[in-house]
Design a protein around this motif. Structure first.
Motif, PDB file in Angstrom:
ATOM      1  N   ALA A  95       0.848  -1.183   0.000  1.00  0.00           N
ATOM      2  CA  ALA A  95       0.000   0.000   0.000  1.00  0.00           C
ATOM      3  C   ALA A  95       0.888   1.238   0.000  1.00  0.00           C
ATOM      4  N   ILE A  96       0.642   2.134  -0.944  1.00  0.00           N
ATOM      5  CA  ILE A  96       1.405   3.377  -1.036  1.00  0.00           C
ATOM      6  C   ILE A  96       0.441   4.535  -0.821  1.00  0.00           C
ATOM      7  N   ILE A  97       0.618   5.251   0.299  1.00  0.00           N
ATOM      8  CA  ILE A  97      -0.190   6.435   0.576  1.00  0.00           C
ATOM      9  C   ILE A  97       0.654   7.633   0.185  1.00  0.00           C
ATOM     10  N   MET A  98       0.217   8.324  -0.842  1.00  0.00           N
ATOM     11  CA  MET A  98       1.051   9.360  -1.451  1.00  0.00           C
ATOM     12  C   MET A  98       0.717  10.760  -0.952  1.00  0.00           C
ATOM     13  N   ALA A  99       1.755  11.575  -0.896  1.00  0.00           N
ATOM     14  CA  ALA A  99       1.568  13.003  -0.648  1.00  0.00           C
ATOM     15  C   ALA A  99       1.204  13.678  -1.968  1.00  0.00           C
ATOM     16  N   LEU A 121      -0.580  -0.953  -4.525  1.00  0.00           N
ATOM     17  CA  LEU A 121      -1.945  -0.548  -4.191  1.00  0.00           C
ATOM     18  C   LEU A 121      -1.859   0.915  -3.759  1.00  0.00           C
ATOM     19  N   VAL A 122      -2.289   1.806  -4.619  1.00  0.00           N
ATOM     20  CA  VAL A 122      -1.996   3.226  -4.452  1.00  0.00           C
ATOM     21  C   VAL A 122      -3.216   3.997  -3.974  1.00  0.00           C
ATOM     22  N   THR A 158      -7.246  -2.237   2.432  1.00  0.00           N
ATOM     23  CA  THR A 158      -7.256  -3.546   3.104  1.00  0.00           C
ATOM     24  C   THR A 158      -6.440  -4.522   2.253  1.00  0.00           C
ATOM     25  N   ASP A 159      -6.130  -5.661   2.832  1.00  0.00           N
ATOM     26  CA  ASP A 159      -5.446  -6.743   2.110  1.00  0.00           C
ATOM     27  C   ASP A 159      -4.132  -6.284   1.501  1.00  0.00           C
ATOM     28  N   TYR A 160      -3.224  -5.868   2.343  1.00  0.00           N
ATOM     29  CA  TYR A 160      -1.884  -5.466   1.908  1.00  0.00           C
ATOM     30  C   TYR A 160      -0.866  -6.065   2.881  1.00  0.00           C
ATOM     31  N   ASP A 161       0.352  -6.176   2.407  1.00  0.00           N
ATOM     32  CA  ASP A 161       1.406  -6.808   3.203  1.00  0.00           C
ATOM     33  C   ASP A 161       2.388  -5.816   3.817  1.00  0.00           C
ATOM     34  N   ALA A 162       2.494  -4.635   3.240  1.00  0.00           N
ATOM     35  CA  ALA A 162       3.416  -3.612   3.729  1.00  0.00           C
ATOM     36  C   ALA A 162       2.887  -2.251   3.319  1.00  0.00           C
ATOM     37  N   VAL A 163       3.420  -1.207   3.948  1.00  0.00           N
ATOM     38  CA  VAL A 163       2.913   0.144   3.726  1.00  0.00           C
ATOM     39  C   VAL A 163       4.075   1.111   3.546  1.00  0.00           C
ATOM     40  N   ILE A 164       3.927   2.005   2.568  1.00  0.00           N
ATOM     41  CA  ILE A 164       4.813   3.167   2.442  1.00  0.00           C
ATOM     42  C   ILE A 164       3.906   4.383   2.445  1.00  0.00           C
TER      43      ILE A 164
END
Length: 357
Positions: A95-99, A121-122, A158-164
């Motif tokens: 999961a990538i939560i972008m600025a 997953l963006v 949901t359903d992600y293994d890692a987060v940035i």
């Protein structure tokens, strides 16, 4: 470098396309093959992005495109990835939560996830919703296998293994609460500083203007503070950066300039002003738009002590005579692929996380 060769070729092709588009907008090249359709679509996207976010001027968007065109050359990708052992494994969903402070600010995370064989997953920032989906569409056209490895979501992830995740100090606390149980990279506020030694030529000081004014100073790599020796003549800096004065004709920038100047006047703060940039002595790092903080230093040793103490607040350091870890004036907005935000190696994080799963 052998892992995901088609994906890497797709990014090289994307880099060439962005370079051609930038040249096309300057009237410097002929349209080749199916480029006319893609160019027309991208022109429309750039126009909508500028309308949606007033900070995303066409010039700033094209500058971002040009930097990514330079970065996505085959030699650069090889130099970057050859240092890693990228092996085939079960792909992670990251999961990538972008600025959304500057155009395509999250593209490096997106690139890192895909070239390591994982799924992206963006969740886009509401300030930058158009540019990356278009580039993803172009990538899928170059490598259809990427279609199953790129997805965008406006919902709770949901359903992600890692987060940035990238955001402010406030949103970082939110990110830690919701994503702290997963392997993660969570980025907070950082700003960049410039060291002036006092013997710079006007030409050298003028380069600093790019670090200050590109993207209106909104990037974490934008210089928001200068460190100067006692007795420094600020008129030298003002004269050197005067060619950037047309920025005051940009409404959003001008409104911030007027507001901050009024606040400083009412608060009876001492400051310097040249009509388009305010200089204020301050020990902080996050200066407001149209304001540049400055602070004096006594010796190089005391300066290094300060920079070491505040390392977690600083993204990069620019100076006219770069030392190890420093960047030359005019180069802060031109990072290489291996210049990681906050000094955290995203690819290494992804590879280690993959081994643990």
């Amino acid at each position: 470098m052998a892992e995901q060769p088609e994906s890497i070729k797709a990014f090289v092709k994307l880099g060439e396309f962005l370079g051609d588009f930038c040249q096309f907008t300057k009237g410097n090249n002929e349209i080749k093959g199916d480029q006319v359709t893609w160019f027309q679509k991208l022109e429309a996207v750039v126009g909508r992005a500028s309308s949606h976010n007033g900070w995303f001027t066409k010039e700033n968007i094209l500058f971002a495109f040009e930097q990514w065109s330079n970065a996505l050359q085959a030699d650069n990708l090889k130099k970057w990835l050859d240092r890693y052992d990228i092996q085939s494994s079960s792909p992670l969903t990251v999961a990538i939560i972008m600025a959304g402070n500057i155009p395509l600010v999250g593209f490096h995370d997106f690139l890192s996830v895909l070239v390591t064989g994982n799924r992206a997953l963006v969740k886009l920032s509401s300030n930058d919703t158009l540019l990356l989906p278009f580039l993803a569409e172009y990538l899928v056209s170059a490598d259809p296998l990427l279609s199953d490895r790129i997805s965008f979501s406006d919902e709770i992830l949901t359903d992600y293994d890692a987060v940035i995740a990238t955001g402010s100090n406030n949103t970082a606390r939110y990110f830690e609460y919701y994503f702290g149980k997963k392997p993660n990279i969570i980025r907070r506020n950082r700003n960049s500083v410039a060291i002036i030694q006092g013997d710079e030529t006007p030409e050298t000081l003028s380069l600093l203007g790019e670090d200050i004014f590109l993207y209106y100073g909104l990037g974490c790599r934008s210089v928001s503070k200068i460190l100067v020796p006692h007795g420094f003549d600020f008129d030298r800096l003002y004269k050197a950066i005067y060619p950037f004065n047309p920025i005051i004709h940009e409404n959003k920038y001008a409104n911030n300039y007027d507001y901050n100047k009024a606040v400083y006047l009412m608060s009876e703060f001492k400051f310097l002003d040249n009509g388009f940039l305010i200089l204020k002595e301050d020990d902080g790092y996050a200066s407001p738009i149209a304001t540049l903080f400055y602070e004096y230093y006594e010796t190089w040793e005391s300066l290094e002590t300060t920079l070491t103490r505040d390392a977690d607040k600083i993204q990069c350091i620019v100076s006219s005579k770069p030392r190890p870890g420093h960047i030359a004036f005019g180069e802060s907005q031109k990072p290489a692929l291996w210049d990681y935000a906050d000094g955290v190696d995203t690819v290494e994080f992804l590879l280690k996380t993959s081994l643990k799963n």
